[in-house]
Scaffold this active site. Structure first.
Site, PDB file in Angstrom:
ATOM      1  N   GLU A  71      -0.565  -9.480  -0.515  1.00  0.00           N
ATOM      2  CA  GLU A  71      -1.489  -9.729   0.139  1.00  0.00           C
ATOM      3  C   GLU A  71      -2.659 -10.072  -1.784  1.00  0.00           C
ATOM      4  O   GLU A  71      -3.150 -11.322  -1.699  1.00  0.00           O
ATOM      5  CB  GLU A  71      -2.446  -9.250   1.084  1.00  0.00           C
ATOM      6  CG  GLU A  71      -2.056  -8.854   2.200  1.00  0.00           C
ATOM      7  CD  GLU A  71      -2.103  -8.126   3.604  1.00  0.00           C
ATOM      8  OE1 GLU A  71      -2.347  -8.347   4.307  1.00  0.00           O
ATOM      9  OE2 GLU A  71      -2.070  -6.457   3.050  1.00  0.00           O
TER      10      GLU A  71
ATOM     11  N   GLU B  10       4.764  -4.873   7.184  1.00  0.00           N
ATOM     12  CA  GLU B  10       3.970  -3.781   7.380  1.00  0.00           C
ATOM     13  C   GLU B  10       4.837  -3.602   9.040  1.00  0.00           C
ATOM     14  O   GLU B  10       4.220  -2.539   9.512  1.00  0.00           O
ATOM     15  CB  GLU B  10       2.766  -4.532   8.107  1.00  0.00           C
ATOM     16  CG  GLU B  10       1.881  -4.600   5.937  1.00  0.00           C
ATOM     17  CD  GLU B  10       2.396  -5.871   5.995  1.00  0.00           C
ATOM     18  OE1 GLU B  10       3.113  -6.495   6.401  1.00  0.00           O
ATOM     19  OE2 GLU B  10       1.349  -5.267   4.807  1.00  0.00           O
TER      20      GLU B  10
ATOM     21  N   GLY C 208       0.856  -4.940   0.694  1.00  0.00           N
ATOM     22  CA  GLY C 208      -0.450  -5.389  -0.123  1.00  0.00           C
ATOM     23  C   GLY C 208      -0.450  -6.322  -1.511  1.00  0.00           C
ATOM     24  O   GLY C 208      -1.199  -6.205  -1.239  1.00  0.00           O
TER      25      GLY C 208
ATOM     26  N   ALA D 141       1.096  -0.799   0.311  1.00  0.00           N
ATOM     27  CA  ALA D 141      -0.170   0.288  -0.104  1.00  0.00           C
ATOM     28  C   ALA D 141       0.838   1.406  -0.359  1.00  0.00           C
ATOM     29  O   ALA D 141       2.329   0.984   0.605  1.00  0.00           O
ATOM     30  CB  ALA D 141      -0.838  -0.108   1.492  1.00  0.00           C
TER      31      ALA D 141
HETATM   32  N1  DAK Z   1       4.795   3.378  -0.783  1.00  0.00           N
HETATM   33  C1  DAK Z   1       4.973   4.393  -1.351  1.00  0.00           C
HETATM   34  N2  DAK Z   1       6.061   4.451  -1.700  1.00  0.00           N
HETATM   35  C2  DAK Z   1       6.821   3.877  -2.088  1.00  0.00           C
HETATM   36  C3  DAK Z   1       6.596   2.589  -1.599  1.00  0.00           C
HETATM   37  C4  DAK Z   1       4.821   3.109  -0.595  1.00  0.00           C
HETATM   38  N3  DAK Z   1       5.460   1.205  -0.031  1.00  0.00           N
HETATM   39  N4  DAK Z   1       7.587   1.594  -1.870  1.00  0.00           N
HETATM   40  C5  DAK Z   1       8.141   1.869  -2.348  1.00  0.00           C
HETATM   41  N5  DAK Z   1       7.988   3.446  -2.602  1.00  0.00           N
HETATM   42  C6  DAK Z   1       8.305   4.500  -3.225  1.00  0.00           C
HETATM   43  C7  DAK Z   1       9.722   5.531  -2.221  1.00  0.00           C
HETATM   44  O1  DAK Z   1       9.397   6.369  -1.555  1.00  0.00           O
HETATM   45  C8  DAK Z   1      10.954   5.918  -3.570  1.00  0.00           C
HETATM   46  O2  DAK Z   1      10.168   6.714  -4.123  1.00  0.00           O
HETATM   47  P1  DAK Z   1      10.920   8.208  -3.967  1.00  0.00           P
HETATM   48  O3  DAK Z   1      11.382   8.731  -2.532  1.00  0.00           O
HETATM   49  O4  DAK Z   1      12.180   7.990  -4.733  1.00  0.00           O
HETATM   50  O5  DAK Z   1      10.219   9.550  -4.297  1.00  0.00           O
HETATM   51  C9  DAK Z   1      10.407   4.732  -4.693  1.00  0.00           C
HETATM   52  O6  DAK Z   1       9.144   4.171  -4.465  1.00  0.00           O
HETATM   53  C10 DAK Z   1      11.846   3.623  -4.914  1.00  0.00           C
HETATM   54  O7  DAK Z   1      12.258   3.288  -3.720  1.00  0.00           O
HETATM   55  P2  DAK Z   1      13.263   2.700  -3.232  1.00  0.00           P
HETATM   56  O8  DAK Z   1      13.966   4.374  -2.896  1.00  0.00           O
HETATM   57  O9  DAK Z   1      13.298   2.697  -1.309  1.00  0.00           O
HETATM   58  O10 DAK Z   1      13.978   2.160  -3.585  1.00  0.00           O
HETATM   59  P3  DAK Z   1      14.697   0.372  -2.779  1.00  0.00           P
HETATM   60  O11 DAK Z   1      15.354   0.206  -4.015  1.00  0.00           O
HETATM   61  O12 DAK Z   1      15.771   1.552  -2.104  1.00  0.00           O
HETATM   62  O13 DAK Z   1      13.812  -0.181  -1.849  1.00  0.00           O
HETATM   63  C11 DAK Z   1      12.594  -1.394  -1.386  1.00  0.00           C
HETATM   64  C12 DAK Z   1      12.543  -0.693  -2.230  1.00  0.00           C
HETATM   65  C13 DAK Z   1      10.594  -1.703  -1.294  1.00  0.00           C
HETATM   66  C14 DAK Z   1      12.901  -2.113   0.038  1.00  0.00           C
HETATM   67  C15 DAK Z   1      11.346  -0.212  -0.187  1.00  0.00           C
HETATM   68  O14 DAK Z   1      11.507   0.688  -1.505  1.00  0.00           O
HETATM   69  C16 DAK Z   1      10.439   0.090   1.184  1.00  0.00           C
HETATM   70  O15 DAK Z   1      10.832  -0.672   1.844  1.00  0.00           O
HETATM   71  N6  DAK Z   1       9.760  -0.063   0.717  1.00  0.00           N
HETATM   72  C17 DAK Z   1       8.051  -0.039   1.394  1.00  0.00           C
HETATM   73  C18 DAK Z   1       7.714  -1.152   1.645  1.00  0.00           C
HETATM   74  C19 DAK Z   1       6.620  -1.658   2.841  1.00  0.00           C
HETATM   75  O16 DAK Z   1       7.044  -0.877   3.838  1.00  0.00           O
HETATM   76  N7  DAK Z   1       5.500  -1.514   2.212  1.00  0.00           N
HETATM   77  C20 DAK Z   1       3.720  -2.201   3.016  1.00  0.00           C
HETATM   78  C21 DAK Z   1       3.239  -1.200   3.122  1.00  0.00           C
HETATM   79  S1  DAK Z   1       1.529  -1.173   4.020  1.00  0.00           S
HETATM   80  C22 DAK Z   1      -5.650  -2.530   3.544  1.00  0.00           C
HETATM   81  C23 DAK Z   1      -5.223  -3.321   3.138  1.00  0.00           C
HETATM   82  C24 DAK Z   1      -3.874  -3.838   2.450  1.00  0.00           C
HETATM   83  C25 DAK Z   1      -2.964  -3.021   3.033  1.00  0.00           C
HETATM   84  C26 DAK Z   1      -3.225  -1.951   4.054  1.00  0.00           C
HETATM   85  C27 DAK Z   1      -4.527  -1.594   4.485  1.00  0.00           C
HETATM   86  N8  DAK Z   1      -6.649  -2.622   4.255  1.00  0.00           N
HETATM   87  C28 DAK Z   1      -7.727  -3.617   3.327  1.00  0.00           C
HETATM   88  C29 DAK Z   1      -7.566  -1.904   4.670  1.00  0.00           C
HETATM   89  C30 DAK Z   1      -1.445  -2.980   3.230  1.00  0.00           C
HETATM   90  C31 DAK Z   1      -0.978  -2.341   4.164  1.00  0.00           C
HETATM   91  C32 DAK Z   1       1.192  -2.213   3.610  1.00  0.00           C
HETATM   92  O17 DAK Z   1       1.480  -2.856   2.050  1.00  0.00           O
END
Ligand code: DAK
Length: 258
Positions: free
Chosen positions: A112, A132, A109, A65
């Site tokens: 998921e 998460e 997500g 997400a």
């Molecule tokens: N959201 C927004 N932007 C993201 C992102 C994300 N999840 N993942 C990556 N980006 C963006 C980064 O911010 C960056 O953008 P700029 O800052 O350059 O503008 C760009 O994508 C490239 O990312 P990185 O520079 O970080 O690239 P790296 O290769 O260094 O790292 C990475 C890649 C995937 C390891 C890292 O970006 C990372 O850790 N990303 C976050 C992963 C994460 O935490 N995912 C879980 C998010 S929470 C629901 C259902 C589902 C959900 C919620 C509610 N309901 C039904 C209510 C789900 C929740 C989630 O998924």
């Protein structure tokens, strides 16, 4: 509908949805969720589409997400808008088979969403995880339930409590993906599997998908009863007559979906 965050195409009987926010590693924001629902709804209504492929890019299926969007949201906003719940319901209950074409990051997500698909083809570069916990929350789109049912309690706990990612081969060993292929081939292989499924009887495919999904929800005795009812029903289909006739006539069946 004009799509801004996904591409929606068809190739013969296959409907293809490509997540397309490369600048955010295909993070799922509200617009993308709405567009995914719209594309799936159109594929559901289109009888010529027999199987759907959902893909991302080679670098990322989806990094989850959109954290930048979620950061501003309150609990009440989440609950009142339903946030992503309509998507998970739509994908989870989609009647036609969905092949997930995975590569690169499949996180949160994104995982998921992948786990709501029916067959998962993964490139050898795929990394899957539920990170998460690292941003102070927990899976909210079915991760605690679907991952646990797939890989068992101890691996699910490890992944969900540490946020650690696993690679494609480990995911295959755990039964979390169907097959692993070289990175150049993940999309073509997913389409190949989708074509194979699309060549079968759509009626039988639909009932079989429903029955397998019920195995995750029902006890064995109820599941066997459910399977039997669906099996009987297929004997009323023209596709059953055609399939068995074609076998005896030593030719390929032509399934009509009736
Ligand atoms: N959201 C927004 N932007 C993201 C992102 C994300 N999840 N993942 C990556 N980006 C963006 C980064 O911010 C960056 O953008 P700029 O800052 O350059 O503008 C760009 O994508 C490239 O990312 P990185 O520079 O970080 O690239 P790296 O290769 O260094 O790292 C990475 C890649 C995937 C390891 C890292 O970006 C990372 O850790 N990303 C976050 C992963 C994460 O935490 N995912 C879980 C998010 S929470 C629901 C259902 C589902 C959900 C919620 C509610 N309901 C039904 C209510 C789900 C929740 C989630 O998924």
């Amino acid at each position: 509908m004009d799509y801004g965050t996904i591409a929606r195409t068809t190739e013969g009987p296959i409907g293809i949805i490509t997540l397309n926010r490369p600048e955010a590693l295909n993070a799922l924001n509200t617009q993308m969720v709405k567009e995914l629902i719209s594309a799936l709804t159109s594929f559901e209504a289109d009888d010529s589409v027999r199987c759907v492929v959902i893909a991302g890019s080679e670098r990322a299926f989806s990094a989850g997400a959109d954290i930048k969007e979620m950061a501003e949201m309150t609990a009440v906003q989440m609950a009142m808008t339903g946030h992503f719940f309509p998507l998970w319901d739509k994908v989870g209950r989609f009647p036609k088979p969905i092949v997930g074409a995975l590569s690169g990051f499949v996180l949160g997500g994104g995982l998921e969403l992948a786990m709501s698909c029916d067959v998962l083809v993964a490139s050898e570069t795929t990394q899957l995880g539920q990170p998460e916990i690292d941003i102070g929350v927990m899976p909210g789109g079915g991760g605690t339930q679907r991952l646990t049912r797939t890989v068992g309690k101890y691996k699910a706990m490890e992944m969900i409590l540490t946020g650690r990612r696993i690679g494609a081969e480990e995911a295959k060993t755990l039964g979390l993906v169907s097959r692993v292929v070289p990175k150049e081939a993940f999309l073509s292989e997913a389409k190949k599997v989708a074509s194979e499924i699309a060549s079968k009887s759509p009626v039988a495919v639909r009932q079989a998908k429903m029955a397998v999904n019920k195995a995750l929800e029902m006890g064995l005795a109820d599941g066997l009863d459910f399977e039997r009812e669906l099996f009987y029903l297929l004997f009323a289909s023209e596709d059953k007559t055609e399939g068995m006739k074609a076998f005896m006539e030593k030719r390929k069946p032509e399934f009509s979906g009736r």
